[in-house]
Motif scaffolding. Structure first.
Motif, PDB file in Angstrom:
ATOM      1  N   ARG A 170       0.832  -1.211   0.000  1.00 45.77           N
ATOM      2  CA  ARG A 170       0.000   0.000   0.000  1.00 45.77           C
ATOM      3  C   ARG A 170       0.862   1.254   0.000  1.00 45.77           C
ATOM      4  N   ASN A 171       1.996   1.181   0.663  1.00 50.53           N
ATOM      5  CA  ASN A 171       2.922   2.313   0.720  1.00 50.53           C
ATOM      6  C   ASN A 171       4.138   2.127  -0.180  1.00 50.53           C
ATOM      7  N   ARG A 172       4.052   1.144  -1.099  1.00 53.21           N
ATOM      8  CA  ARG A 172       5.085   0.928  -2.105  1.00 53.21           C
ATOM      9  C   ARG A 172       6.479   0.790  -1.489  1.00 53.21           C
ATOM     10  N   ARG A 173       6.559  -0.069  -0.493  1.00 54.64           N
ATOM     11  CA  ARG A 173       7.842  -0.256   0.184  1.00 54.64           C
ATOM     12  C   ARG A 173       7.906  -1.637   0.809  1.00 54.64           C
ATOM     13  N   LEU A 174       9.111  -2.032   1.143  1.00 52.55           N
ATOM     14  CA  LEU A 174       9.356  -3.199   1.970  1.00 52.55           C
ATOM     15  C   LEU A 174       9.813  -2.723   3.339  1.00 52.55           C
ATOM     16  N   ILE A 175       9.289  -3.347   4.375  1.00 53.94           N
ATOM     17  CA  ILE A 175       9.846  -3.170   5.716  1.00 53.94           C
ATOM     18  C   ILE A 175      10.718  -4.392   5.992  1.00 53.94           C
ATOM     19  N   VAL A 176      11.956  -4.149   6.351  1.00 54.00           N
ATOM     20  CA  VAL A 176      12.898  -5.229   6.646  1.00 54.00           C
ATOM     21  C   VAL A 176      13.290  -5.140   8.114  1.00 54.00           C
ATOM     22  N   TYR A 177      13.056  -6.223   8.830  1.00 52.61           N
ATOM     23  CA  TYR A 177      13.495  -6.314  10.220  1.00 52.61           C
ATOM     24  C   TYR A 177      14.879  -6.966  10.216  1.00 52.61           C
ATOM     25  N   SER A 178      15.882  -6.183  10.541  1.00 51.80           N
ATOM     26  CA  SER A 178      17.261  -6.670  10.576  1.00 51.80           C
ATOM     27  C   SER A 178      17.589  -7.069  12.006  1.00 51.80           C
ATOM     28  N   ASN A 179      18.066  -8.306  12.151  1.00 50.28           N
ATOM     29  CA  ASN A 179      18.240  -8.903  13.467  1.00 50.28           C
ATOM     30  C   ASN A 179      19.703  -9.193  13.744  1.00 50.28           C
ATOM     31  N   VAL A 180      20.125  -8.961  14.969  1.00 47.14           N
ATOM     32  CA  VAL A 180      21.502  -9.232  15.361  1.00 47.14           C
ATOM     33  C   VAL A 180      21.526 -10.486  16.221  1.00 47.14           C
ATOM     34  N   SER A 181      22.662 -11.184  16.220  1.00 48.69           N
ATOM     35  CA  SER A 181      22.762 -12.366  17.069  1.00 48.69           C
ATOM     36  C   SER A 181      23.298 -12.014  18.454  1.00 48.69           C
ATOM     37  N   SER A 182      23.918 -10.855  18.590  1.00 48.66           N
ATOM     38  CA  SER A 182      24.416 -10.415  19.895  1.00 48.66           C
ATOM     39  C   SER A 182      24.870  -8.967  19.782  1.00 48.66           C
ATOM     40  N   GLY A 183      25.056  -8.342  20.940  1.00 47.25           N
ATOM     41  CA  GLY A 183      25.622  -6.995  20.961  1.00 47.25           C
ATOM     42  C   GLY A 183      24.623  -5.903  21.232  1.00 47.25           C
TER      43      GLY A 183
END
Length: 454
Positions: A170-183
């Motif tokens: 609907r907003n012509r975009r991708l939302i990407v959840y970037s995940n870290v393994s630690s820190g």
């Protein structure tokens, strides 16, 4: 989700042709599967090699799919495979990008790749220099599939171990959840405009609840998302999985770019440092959005954790059922519904946890396919989560010489099972079982379910 009108017919014809073949002919010609012990309903039908090295360590990692293409992550980049003939998957290109982990998500002509650790001096991606210390995600244009072009990047404070995409068309975009393994104890929320992916940017960071035990690695290792009427996300974080509302549903307040925290899920033994290192690793949902499936990674995936219960392991850790289990919880409140324990004991030479998996798109039954390092593939029917049972498997012999390897991830996609093997490459399997006849899909990012089936 758009489904090509001819795809179900093609799948039915393909399945029929395979069933007409003698069983030995289906599996025997795949040398890469020659050491596997399998259930009678599992048959290796295709293979594309991509060998790796012990020193320096390289690996094939996660998978994503778009129509008849597979994208296989790698510590040194990613590769595109043509699946037009699944019995002969063909490598189209291997794209260099020398940052480890290499988790990938894909949307049409856009591919986002995780870069996990600070870049050393002289690092490159697609032949372009990467600034020393960079970590985050790179964005590729796949318009020329034989020469993917690096068009953008987003730097994050603690890098990107894995990525989960949530399309916001609907907003012509991708939302990407970037995940870290630690820190860092947060999720990086990234926006990728469909019209101009080079303008990808960090929108915000979403804080997490936990860890609850001192010494357990913080951060969201992986994130499962279900959209449609469920609109939930589960972040497999530390020793307390965080569950979020991400849109219109029974819970008020959440959105794709601003998830609303709901509750945490904790499990006895997960994150117990007296039993060695380990934390929640993977999360997924049933397609009706009612059940959350969680897995964890004791010993960081590098040690034996699937031996006979009671075995004394290196370092004095004692093998438990919890080490080699998947867990099922009520998505409405986090109440535990059941637990499945791997029934086939592995050796102390085999690194093993229940690693990456997806749920077959069905509206009448719960069936998942899981990749478990050196215990290989498990297919589970957990329609009753309190009595989950394995209905198929493919288990390789220990690697010689002993090394970290096995099945990084295994997923069901359009009637077949695709296995990303760390040291071998891509294996394709057929499963002959009416319980696994899922709905065809136009594409698949395994951590994302774009609709709800009810």
């Amino acid at each position: 989700m758009r489904i090509p009108s001819r795809l179900p017919l093609l799948l039915a014809i393909t399945a029929g042709l395979i069933l007409l073949l003698p069983q030995a002919a289906v599996a025997d010609h795949i040398d890469a599967a020659s050491t596997f012990t399998t259930s009678k309903n599992m048959h290796a039908i295709g293979f594309s090699p991509r060998a790796n090295t012990i020193t320096p360590f390289t690996a094939n990692s996660d998978l994503a799919f778009w129509r008849n293409r597979a994208y296989q992550g790698h510590y040194n980049g990613f590769r595109t495979l043509d699946l037009s003939n699944p019995a002969r998957p063909r490598e189209v290109v291997f794209q260099e990008c020398r940052g480890d982990q290499g988790d990938i998500v894909v949307w049409d002509k856009i591919l986002i790749r995780s870069w996990n650790s600070p870049a050393p001096a002289g690092a490159t991606c697609d032949g372009q220099p990467v600034a020393e210390g960079f970590e985050g995600v790179h964005v590729f244009d796949l318009s020329n599939e034989k020469d993917p072009a690096l068009v953008g990047s987003v730097e994050t404070e603690c890098g990107s171990h894995t990525a989960t995409v949530a399309p916001d068309l609907r907003n012509r975009r991708l939302i990407v959840y970037s995940n870290v393994s630690s820190g860092c104890d947060a999720i990086d929320v990234i926006e990728v405009p469909l019209a101009n992916p080079a303008d990808a940017r960090l929108l915000r960071t979403e804080p997490l609840d936990g860890p609850f035990t001192t010494g357990v690695a913080p951060g969201c290792h992986d994130m499962g998302v279900i959209q449609g009427s469920a609109n939930l996300a589960a972040c497999a974080s530390a020793d307390g999985t965080n569950v979020f509302d991400i849109g219109d549903n029974a819970f008020p307040g959440g959105s794709l770019d601003d998830p609303n925290f709901l509750y945490t899920i904790r499990e006895s033994g997960v994150g117990d440092l007296t039993q060695g290192s380990g934390r929640w690793h993977s999360a997924s949902f049933t397609w009706d959005g009612k059940v959350i499936i969680l897995g964890w990674e004791p010993a960081g995936g590098g040690g034996p954790r699937c031996t006979a219960t009671g075995t004394v392991l290196p370092g004095g850790v004692v093998q438990t059922d919890t080490h080699k289990s998947l867990f099922f919880y009520d998505a409405a409140n986090g109440a535990k519904l059941g637990q499945w324990v791997l029934p086939r004991a592995q050796t102390v030479e085999e690194n093993c946890t229940l690693h990456n998996y997806n749920v077959i798109p069905l509206d009448h039954r719960y069936v998942l396919v899981s990749g478990n390092y050196q215990s290989g593939i498990s297919v589970l029917d957990f329609t009753n989560p309190a009595q989950a049972k394995e209905i198929a498997y493919a288990d390789p012999a220990p690697l010689v010489p002993a090394q970290l390897g096995g099945d990084w991830s295994t997923y069901w996609y359009n009637g077949l099972i695709y296995e990303s093997d760390i040291t071998r490459g891509l294996l394709v399997w057929s499963l002959f079982d009416v319980r696994a006849l899922g709905r065809p899909q136009h594409h698949l990012n395994p951590q994302t379910q774009e609709t709800t089936l009810r």
